[in-house]
Motif scaffolding. Structure first.
Motif, PDB file in Angstrom:
ATOM      1  N   GLU A  50       1.282   9.354  -5.714  1.00  0.00           N
ATOM      2  CA  GLU A  50       1.147  10.883  -5.530  1.00  0.00           C
ATOM      3  C   GLU A  50       2.754  11.550  -6.128  1.00  0.00           C
ATOM      4  O   GLU A  50       2.407  12.779  -6.470  1.00  0.00           O
ATOM      5  N   LEU A  51       3.692  10.698  -6.045  1.00  0.00           N
ATOM      6  CA  LEU A  51       4.989  11.454  -6.553  1.00  0.00           C
ATOM      7  C   LEU A  51       5.792  11.253  -7.716  1.00  0.00           C
ATOM      8  O   LEU A  51       6.535  11.554  -8.814  1.00  0.00           O
ATOM      9  N   GLY A  52       3.868  10.589  -8.638  1.00  0.00           N
ATOM     10  CA  GLY A  52       4.429  10.246  -9.439  1.00  0.00           C
ATOM     11  C   GLY A  52       4.658  11.582 -10.629  1.00  0.00           C
ATOM     12  O   GLY A  52       5.392  11.615 -11.941  1.00  0.00           O
ATOM     13  N   GLY A  53       3.760  12.533 -10.154  1.00  0.00           N
ATOM     14  CA  GLY A  53       4.026  14.188 -11.237  1.00  0.00           C
ATOM     15  C   GLY A  53       5.788  14.752 -10.574  1.00  0.00           C
ATOM     16  O   GLY A  53       5.851  15.738 -11.712  1.00  0.00           O
ATOM     17  N   ARG A  54       6.061  14.265  -9.898  1.00  0.00           N
ATOM     18  CA  ARG A  54       7.321  15.058  -9.847  1.00  0.00           C
ATOM     19  C   ARG A  54       8.619  14.032 -10.211  1.00  0.00           C
ATOM     20  O   ARG A  54       9.513  14.386 -10.104  1.00  0.00           O
ATOM     21  N   VAL A  77       9.123   2.215 -14.548  1.00  0.00           N
ATOM     22  CA  VAL A  77       8.734   0.987 -13.849  1.00  0.00           C
ATOM     23  C   VAL A  77       8.024   2.094 -12.277  1.00  0.00           C
ATOM     24  O   VAL A  77       8.775   2.787 -11.539  1.00  0.00           O
ATOM     25  N   THR A  78       6.856   2.290 -11.847  1.00  0.00           N
ATOM     26  CA  THR A  78       6.799   3.010 -10.551  1.00  0.00           C
ATOM     27  C   THR A  78       5.174   1.983 -10.266  1.00  0.00           C
ATOM     28  O   THR A  78       4.663   1.653 -10.730  1.00  0.00           O
ATOM     29  N   GLY A  79       4.866   2.183  -8.687  1.00  0.00           N
ATOM     30  CA  GLY A  79       4.045   1.355  -7.982  1.00  0.00           C
ATOM     31  C   GLY A  79       4.138  -0.297  -8.152  1.00  0.00           C
ATOM     32  O   GLY A  79       3.075  -1.366  -8.204  1.00  0.00           O
ATOM     33  N   ALA A  80       5.301  -1.230  -8.597  1.00  0.00           N
ATOM     34  CA  ALA A  80       5.302  -2.666  -9.244  1.00  0.00           C
ATOM     35  C   ALA A  80       5.859  -3.223  -7.767  1.00  0.00           C
ATOM     36  O   ALA A  80       6.818  -2.391  -7.059  1.00  0.00           O
ATOM     37  N   GLY A 119       0.808  -0.821   0.223  1.00  0.00           N
ATOM     38  CA  GLY A 119      -0.115  -0.062   0.209  1.00  0.00           C
ATOM     39  C   GLY A 119       0.768   1.586   0.066  1.00  0.00           C
ATOM     40  O   GLY A 119       0.634   2.081  -0.796  1.00  0.00           O
ATOM     41  N   LEU A 120       1.814   1.458   0.868  1.00  0.00           N
ATOM     42  CA  LEU A 120       2.498   2.595   0.723  1.00  0.00           C
ATOM     43  C   LEU A 120       3.082   2.543  -0.109  1.00  0.00           C
ATOM     44  O   LEU A 120       3.694   3.875  -1.056  1.00  0.00           O
ATOM     45  N   THR A 121       3.917   1.558  -1.534  1.00  0.00           N
ATOM     46  CA  THR A 121       3.796   1.468  -2.638  1.00  0.00           C
ATOM     47  C   THR A 121       3.155   2.516  -3.791  1.00  0.00           C
ATOM     48  O   THR A 121       3.857   3.241  -4.496  1.00  0.00           O
ATOM     49  N   ARG A 122       2.579   1.973  -3.590  1.00  0.00           N
ATOM     50  CA  ARG A 122       1.479   2.247  -4.731  1.00  0.00           C
ATOM     51  C   ARG A 122       1.252   3.616  -4.295  1.00  0.00           C
ATOM     52  O   ARG A 122       0.780   4.583  -5.136  1.00  0.00           O
ATOM     53  N   THR A 172       9.362   7.750  -8.209  1.00  0.00           N
ATOM     54  CA  THR A 172       9.095   6.882  -8.646  1.00  0.00           C
ATOM     55  C   THR A 172       9.496   5.603  -7.370  1.00  0.00           C
ATOM     56  O   THR A 172       9.650   6.005  -6.309  1.00  0.00           O
ATOM     57  N   ALA A 173       7.967   5.134  -7.135  1.00  0.00           N
ATOM     58  CA  ALA A 173       8.223   4.077  -6.273  1.00  0.00           C
ATOM     59  C   ALA A 173       8.396   3.094  -5.956  1.00  0.00           C
ATOM     60  O   ALA A 173       6.826   2.731  -7.384  1.00  0.00           O
ATOM     61  N   ASN A 174       9.320   1.612  -5.780  1.00  0.00           N
ATOM     62  CA  ASN A 174       9.040   0.067  -5.812  1.00  0.00           C
ATOM     63  C   ASN A 174       9.191  -0.561  -4.996  1.00  0.00           C
ATOM     64  O   ASN A 174       9.921  -0.008  -4.035  1.00  0.00           O
ATOM     65  N   LEU A 175       8.280  -1.825  -4.791  1.00  0.00           N
ATOM     66  CA  LEU A 175       8.280  -2.603  -3.561  1.00  0.00           C
ATOM     67  C   LEU A 175       8.921  -4.228  -4.589  1.00  0.00           C
ATOM     68  O   LEU A 175       9.086  -5.077  -5.286  1.00  0.00           O
ATOM     69  N   VAL A 176      10.767  -4.710  -3.913  1.00  0.00           N
ATOM     70  CA  VAL A 176      11.063  -5.582  -3.854  1.00  0.00           C
ATOM     71  C   VAL A 176      11.302  -6.548  -2.828  1.00  0.00           C
ATOM     72  O   VAL A 176      11.011  -6.810  -1.880  1.00  0.00           O
TER      73      VAL A 176
END
Length: 247
Positions: free
Chosen positions: A173-177, A234-237, A165-168, A180-184
């Motif tokens: 929220e940050l994509g417009g800036r 790649v973001t939210g992945a 949930g944090l990653t998505r 990216t945020a992703n989870l491994v």
């Protein structure tokens, strides 16, 4: 020596050993200056700093208890202040507290939530104040967020599932800036905490499709991809680097 992360600054939380240390070394090898936080193993942190410096990169080890929000914010601000910027945050610090649900005490629950859930949020919250376009947030989850194969994993699994949930949310929220945020989600990985020759290793290997543990460097390679220019779309992945554990 130039690399795809040349000129970038990365912060790896809980970076003195295991997957965190492998990530720190890989990012340094890709050209980044690297800071890491640690709680207890000052000797291991100091060794890693010297290894990073040996490849020609700046390095900094910051003592910080991830359960302390003020210490988290201070660590991020110190890194950004000393290096002049912050481009990559790797949320790696975590605790692994297990046991039957009915036997886990409130201190264990609070510690797990503080380190595994609240700290990644606070680290990200502090980091994005310093990030510009091209910033990267990569969180390290766990294969057991999707498949808890042994009893006693409810608390830990719950805490790692929260990172989805944090990653998505961060990605949206940050994509417009341009951040990216992703989870491994690593699978069984050969570290001090979960050695490939440990007492349950044979059974754990049997749950993977590849029939083996990962080397920490294999997890670090996935993080490096997400942190670099090739991972820019790649973001939210969620990437399961788990040897087929959840297949």
């Amino acid at each position: 020596m130039n690399g795809v992360l040349d000129g970038k600054v990365a912060l790896v939380t809980g970076g003195s050993r295991g997957i965190g240390a492998a990530v720190a070394l890989r990012l340094a090898g890709e050209g980044a200056d690297v800071a890491l936080t640690y709680e207890r193993r000052a000797d291991r942190a100091a060794e890693l700093v010297e290894q990073i410096k040996a490849v020609g990169r700046r390095a900094l080890a910051v003592p910080a208890d991830s359960a302390d929000p003020e210490a988290v914010r201070a660590a991020v601000d110190r890194v950004a202040g000393e290096f002049g910027r912050l481009d990559v945050l790797v949320n790696n610090a975590g605790v692994f507290l297990t046991g039957p649900v009915g036997e886990l005490g409130p201190d264990e629950v609070e510690r797990t939530i503080a380190v595994n859930v609240r700290a990644p949020f606070v680290f990200a919250q502090a980091a994005v104040r310093h990030m510009t376009e091209g910033g990267r947030i990569v969180s390290i989850g766990s294969n057991v967020a999707e498949r808890a194969v042994f009893p006693g994993l409810a608390l830990y699994s719950m805490s790692k599932t929260a990172l989805l949930g944090l990653t998505r949310g961060l990605a949206r929220e940050l994509g417009g800036r341009g951040i990216t945020a992703n989870l491994v989600n690593p699978g069984p990985t050969d570290t001090d905490a979960n050695p490939a020759d440990g007492p349950n290793a044979e059974a754990i290997r049997g749950f993977t499709a590849l029939g083996r543990y990962a080397d920490p460097a294999e997890i670090a390679a996935v993080v490096a991809f997400l942190a670099g220019p090739d991972g820019g779309y790649v973001t939210g992945a969620t990437i399961n680097a788990d040897g087929g554990f959840t297949s």
